[in-house]
Design a protein around this motif. Structure first.
Motif, PDB file in Angstrom:
ATOM      1  N   UNK A 494      31.011  36.229  44.929  1.00 45.86           N
ATOM      2  CA  UNK A 494      32.153  35.796  45.739  1.00 45.86           C
ATOM      3  C   UNK A 494      33.384  36.659  45.458  1.00 45.86           C
ATOM      4  N   UNK A 495      34.186  36.875  46.493  1.00 37.94           N
ATOM      5  CA  UNK A 495      35.338  37.774  46.418  1.00 37.94           C
ATOM      6  C   UNK A 495      36.618  37.003  46.708  1.00 37.94           C
ATOM      7  N   UNK A 496      37.652  37.258  45.897  1.00 40.65           N
ATOM      8  CA  UNK A 496      38.989  36.718  46.172  1.00 40.65           C
ATOM      9  C   UNK A 496      39.954  37.868  46.401  1.00 40.65           C
ATOM     10  N   UNK A 497      41.127  37.546  46.961  1.00 36.12           N
ATOM     11  CA  UNK A 497      42.119  38.579  47.245  1.00 36.12           C
ATOM     12  C   UNK A 497      43.102  38.740  46.110  1.00 36.12           C
ATOM     13  N   UNK A 508      44.630  33.726  51.871  1.00 39.64           N
ATOM     14  CA  UNK A 508      43.696  33.778  50.756  1.00 39.64           C
ATOM     15  C   UNK A 508      42.472  32.901  51.002  1.00 39.64           C
ATOM     16  N   UNK A 509      42.662  31.825  51.754  1.00 40.31           N
ATOM     17  CA  UNK A 509      41.535  30.926  52.042  1.00 40.31           C
ATOM     18  C   UNK A 509      40.544  31.541  53.017  1.00 40.31           C
ATOM     19  N   UNK A 510      40.889  32.681  53.623  1.00 44.68           N
ATOM     20  CA  UNK A 510      39.937  33.373  54.492  1.00 44.68           C
ATOM     21  C   UNK A 510      38.886  34.133  53.681  1.00 44.68           C
ATOM     22  N   UNK A 511      39.141  34.309  52.371  1.00 45.97           N
ATOM     23  CA  UNK A 511      38.162  34.944  51.502  1.00 45.97           C
ATOM     24  C   UNK A 511      37.280  33.868  50.860  1.00 45.97           C
ATOM     25  N   UNK A 512      36.438  34.260  49.920  1.00 50.42           N
ATOM     26  CA  UNK A 512      35.428  33.326  49.402  1.00 50.42           C
ATOM     27  C   UNK A 512      36.003  32.213  48.539  1.00 50.42           C
ATOM     28  N   UNK A 513      37.007  32.540  47.733  1.00 49.06           N
ATOM     29  CA  UNK A 513      37.595  31.519  46.874  1.00 49.06           C
ATOM     30  C   UNK A 513      39.075  31.806  46.689  1.00 49.06           C
ATOM     31  N   UNK A 514      39.794  30.826  46.163  1.00 50.83           N
ATOM     32  CA  UNK A 514      41.244  30.897  46.021  1.00 50.83           C
ATOM     33  C   UNK A 514      41.595  30.850  44.540  1.00 50.83           C
ATOM     34  N   UNK A 515      42.546  31.694  44.145  1.00 56.15           N
ATOM     35  CA  UNK A 515      42.914  31.829  42.735  1.00 56.15           C
ATOM     36  C   UNK A 515      44.423  31.664  42.577  1.00 56.15           C
ATOM     37  N   UNK A 516      44.848  31.338  41.351  1.00 57.56           N
ATOM     38  CA  UNK A 516      46.262  31.166  41.059  1.00 57.56           C
ATOM     39  C   UNK A 516      46.497  31.430  39.578  1.00 57.56           C
ATOM     40  N   UNK A 517      47.736  31.752  39.207  1.00 55.24           N
ATOM     41  CA  UNK A 517      48.136  31.933  37.811  1.00 55.24           C
ATOM     42  C   UNK A 517      49.267  30.970  37.469  1.00 55.24           C
ATOM     43  N   UNK A 518      49.374  30.617  36.202  1.00 52.16           N
ATOM     44  CA  UNK A 518      50.499  29.795  35.748  1.00 52.16           C
ATOM     45  C   UNK A 518      50.691  29.994  34.250  1.00 52.16           C
TER      46      UNK A 518
END
Length: 880
Positions: A494-497, A508-518
């Motif tokens: 799976x690929x994320x942006x 970002x939801x148009x790609x395979x998964x969604x990521x975030x940092x905090x």
């Protein structure tokens, strides 16, 4: 056996096992000295080892893929309890790689994000180290790479080390997440520069299609590659939304973006006349100077009315001298201080132009300063301009044209972030009006329409068009790169942006998964850094934000999270993330970072983010693995989904510059994330199903419990909050005990005084057999941590809530020191069948701890006399 021989045999047995019973000391635990305790770099099979949770080798059940909004493989759903390797740590020796893989497996880590290896890596504290291109890296930093030159070859030695590392991780059951861009090229320009896009594709091809000689597989065809991330923390929006970054480009890049901008305008409007009619171009003459004294040819009174100087914790003075306004800072303040204000008036939607000249007359190199048009009361709010700028030895003119976002007679021109030195400001002007936006005679037919240098000065339709242009440009880039990786290179993972808050969630939801940092209390990463020094348990801020940003129906990962050193409350962060990550049904949680240097066995903490020597954090990783990877913490029973349509999102983006859209954006209380699963849904059409309103308000709730009953946040004493996990096989406490007995089901904690009056305690049933309540056999790891620091650490206070280590010596040059947490632990097991042992850094037994009979079970007293953060509790099976 006679009485003479019995003691001799007992002593012999104790000696054989190197155990002793230690009598508690007479001094107060809060006054007990710190002691060395650095968790070992080996991976013995004992109570501290959770590697049995990993299913080795990684990929044995096929490729990771997405089904029904989650990651799965052929066996079913898969989650990632994970960490990062940064920069040089991507290239260990073979021996280091084997040892590293074993240690990560010991903590139940089943995925590693390979990060920041595409260029040299270094920072203000460390020398630059080679990346994948080797020594003499021809891509020296993120801002000087030349995409017109052929991509250099990977260094064979670096490739061999990384290949072996990945093979070693795979053997232990540890997947990898590969980042294809972090630092090779300047942030932002990749989205519209065809040369950089071509270079990124060439790099991705070389990186992902190479065959690992230790596995015999290419990375496009190796199921141990769980995830692929296209571009770390990269976007056009963040750089352009306030400072007009796109319009500041020069040379080939400026020509390229203007060409694409005009092509976009032609596609939408066909002719310049139609565009001009839509934009209502024309500008307005400059008039109505509000800063009559702006030439500074007469004194200025800092009367807290028209002019105001807020020094904060700094030592600062300001006065007119020699025809300029001179600000002298003799001691730095915290964060954005000192601040200089000049009051002005605004009318909503009117255009204004503010300009001034500035220089740093004394104090060294160019300084990064802040500037805003804002108000400070009743709370700080930006009213049209928020923009950093640099001030060096030479005079520099700064100009902003903007549209006021609200009317205010108490608006202010705000100059901020002055550091030690002398600064001069001159020719300050604040007028209504703005120049013509499109430019006289400029036409889209010949590509002559320039990007607005200030979005706030542009007509509303021009602003909207520019934001839509950026949206379309970013979307095209993500689609292009994802299609190349998946369809051209045939990668299976799976690929994320990039991360949310950098790029719109719908994109970002148009790609395979969604990521975030905090991050909790992220330091200012420069030589004058400082860091917040407080506990997140008081607010749950990061957890609430992360939960509220999730996009419904997509796998969700947090690929960077940390409570960086030397924040003294760092032990709370990873258990909080894992527990609420499991409760929210997240798919991957990554600590940032395990290591960032070639030293894989340091004796002390050497940088903010590296976890490799953070005893107080790693001590609880077995519990983290149990909560998230094993699933000890159950997912929420109910979900609350906020909804936002595209038109509403776009208005927030273009008008208020809000890239993120979380449940707070649709007026849902973020604390709902502590009770139910939460997420955001985005719809093309206006409207959508509103989220159900909660039955009761959480605003004033003193105790907030998850709908599973397993997670509880207690803020009955707001300044002494705590949080607990109560599951059949994992218990956890973090916060300020304040003399209260903490009940977690059939286990009770009574924590004594510590140096911070704060502690984190976890109990993990290693093989999920409970805590001895039913006479079952159980091996339990008890971890108890408080203060931890390097020997010789000298914390410098910065303001009321921040600290710093002002020079290298203040970091301390000795090993990691910790405090022993005093506590009484009551368990449901039969005392006759329960033993407790203090463990050493390897997790091996070093001293026996007495077990006493208690009502409905047994009681164990731990404390600093045992000089450990780890205890093993062994319950022998069988009926009572």
């Amino acid at each position: 056996m006679n009485s003479t021989n019995r003691p001799l045999r007992l002593i012999a047995a104790v000696a054989a096992f190197s155990l002793s019973v230690i009598i508690p000391p007479a001094f107060s635990a809060a006054e007990a000295p710190l002691f060395p305790f650095l968790i070992s770099y080996d991976a013995p099979d004992n109570a501290s080892n959770m590697s049995h949770l990993l299913d080795a080798p990684a990929g044995k059940h096929g490729f990771v893929r997405v089904e029904n909004g989650h990651f799965v493989n052929d066996r079913g759903r898969i989650k990632f309890h994970a960490t990062n390797l940064t920069g040089p740590s991507n290239f260990p020796t073979h021996a280091q790689a084997d040892k590293l893989a074993a240690r990560l497996a010991r903590f139940g880590i089943n995925c590693v994000r390979l990060h920041y290896f595409d260029s040299t890596y270094g920072n203000f504290m460390t020398e630059k180290q080679a990346g994948i291109f080797g020594i003499g890296d021809p891509v020296p930093n993120a801002f000087s790479a030349d995409p017109e030159q052929p991509m250099p070859r990977f260094d064979p030695a670096q490739i061999d080390r990384q290949d072996y590392l990945i093979a070693a991780l795979k053997k232990r059951g540890i997947y990898v997440n590969i980042n294809t861009h972090v630092a090779r090229f300047r942030k932002g320009v990749c989205f519209f520069d065809p040369l950089i896009i071509a270079s990124e594709k060439e790099y991705a091809r070389a990186l992902l299609t190479r065959v690992n000689p230790y596995t015999g597989l290419s990375y496009t065809n190796d199921p141990c590659v769980a995830l692929i991330e296209i571009n770390n923390e990269n976007t056009v929006f963040k750089g352009h939304r306030e400072s007009g970054w796109l319009a500041s480009l020069s040379g080939r890049l400026a020509g390229e973006v203007q060409k694409q901008w005009n092509a976009w305008l032609v596609k939408k409007y066909k002719t310049t006349e139609v565009m001009n009619a839509a934009w209502k171009t024309g500008g307005a003459p400059l008039a109505g100077e509000q800063v009559a004294e702006g030439a500074f040819d007469r004194p200025v009174a800092f009367d807290n009315k028209t002019w105001r100087l807020d020094a904060g914790t700094s030592e600062t003075s300001a006065a007119v001298a020699d025809g300029v306004l001179r600000i002298t800072v003799t001691r730095d303040g915290a964060e954005t201080f000192p601040k200089l204000y000049r009051r002005v008036s605004l009318e909503k939607d009117n255009l204004y132009t503010v300009s001034f000249r500035v220089r740093r007359a004394k104090g060294g190199d160019s300084a990064k300063l802040g500037f805003a048009i804002a108000r400070t009361r009743p709370g700080w709010k930006q009213l049209g301009v928020l923009s950093p700028y640099s001030a060096g030895a030479e005079w520099k003119t700064i100009t902003h044209t903007f549209r006021a976002t609200e009317s205010s007679a108490a608006a202010e021109i705000q100059f901020t972030r002055f550091k030690k030195g002398v600064y001069e400001i001159d020719d300050l002007s604040f007028k209504s009006g703005a120049p013509n936006v499109a430019g006289a005679g400029a036409r889209i037919e010949n590509g002559a329409i320039a990007l607005p240098k200030s979005l706030a000065s542009a007509p509303k339709q021009a602003q909207d068009d520019l934001y839509q242009f950026v949206l379309d440009t970013e979307r095209a880039y993500w689609r292009t790169m994802s299609d190349f990786i998946k369809n051209t290179l045939k990668a299976k993972a799976p690929v994320s942006g990039t991360q949310l808050n950098y790029s719109p969630p719908q994109t970002q939801a148009e790609l395979d998964y969604v990521d975030i940092h905090a991050y909790w209390c992220h330091p200012s990463v420069n030589k004058n850094w400082s860091i917040g020094n407080g506990a997140m348990v008081g607010s749950m801020q990061n957890i609430l934000s992360l939960a509220g940003n999730r996009v419904a129906g997509k796998p969700y990962t947090i690929s960077e999270f940390n409570c960086p050193f030397p924040n003294q409350y760092g032990a709370e962060g990873q258990p909080l993330l894992r527990a609420y990550g499991a409760f929210q049904g997240w798919d991957g949680v990554f600590e940032y970072t395990y290591n960032h240097t070639p030293d894989f066995e340091p004796r002390r903490n050497t940088y903010f983010f590296s976890m490799i020597a953070r005893t107080e954090v790693l001590a609880h990783f077995p519990a983290c693995a149990a909560m998230f990877l094993r699933g000890d913490v159950r997912e929420a029973r109910e979900s609350i989904i906020g909804s936002m349509d595209d038109a509403t999102y776009f208005d927030r983006l273009a008008t208020r510059k809000h890239i993120a859209a979380n449940i707070a954006s649709v007026d849902l209380d973020t604390k709902l994330a502590l009770v139910h699963k939460v997420a955001m849904a985005f719809t093309r059409a206006p409207g959508g199903s509103p989220a159900p309103a909660p039955a009761t308000s959480l605003e004033k709730a003193d105790i907030i419990q998850s709908d599973t009953g397993e997670l509880t946040w207690n803020r009955e004493m707001p300044e002494k909050a705590y949080w607990t996990v109560n599951t059949p096989n994992t218990k956890c406490f973090s916060g300020f005990p304040a003399g209260r007995e903490i009940a977690m089901g059939n286990i009770k904690l009574d924590i004594g005084a510590t140096r911070l009056n704060w502690a984190t305690v976890s109990l993990t049933s290693r093989h999920a057999t409970g805590f001895g309540e039913n006479g079952n056999h159980a091996t339990i790891l008890l971890a108890a941590t408080g203060l931890a620091e390097n020997e010789g650490t000298v914390l410098d206070p910065v303001g009321k809530k921040s600290v710093a280590l002002r020079d290298r010596l203040h970091w301390g040059d000795g090993t990691v020191l910790v405090e022993g947490v005093p506590a009484s632990v009551t368990l449901p097991s039969d005392p006759a069948k329960t033993k407790c042992f203090a463990l050493d850094e390897h997790g091996a037994r070093k001293a026996e701890v007495p077990v006493e009979k208690a009502k409905d079970g047994c009681r164990i007293e731990i404390g600093p006399q045992y000089k450990t953060v780890w205890y093993e509790i062994s319950v022998t099976g069988g009926s009572k």
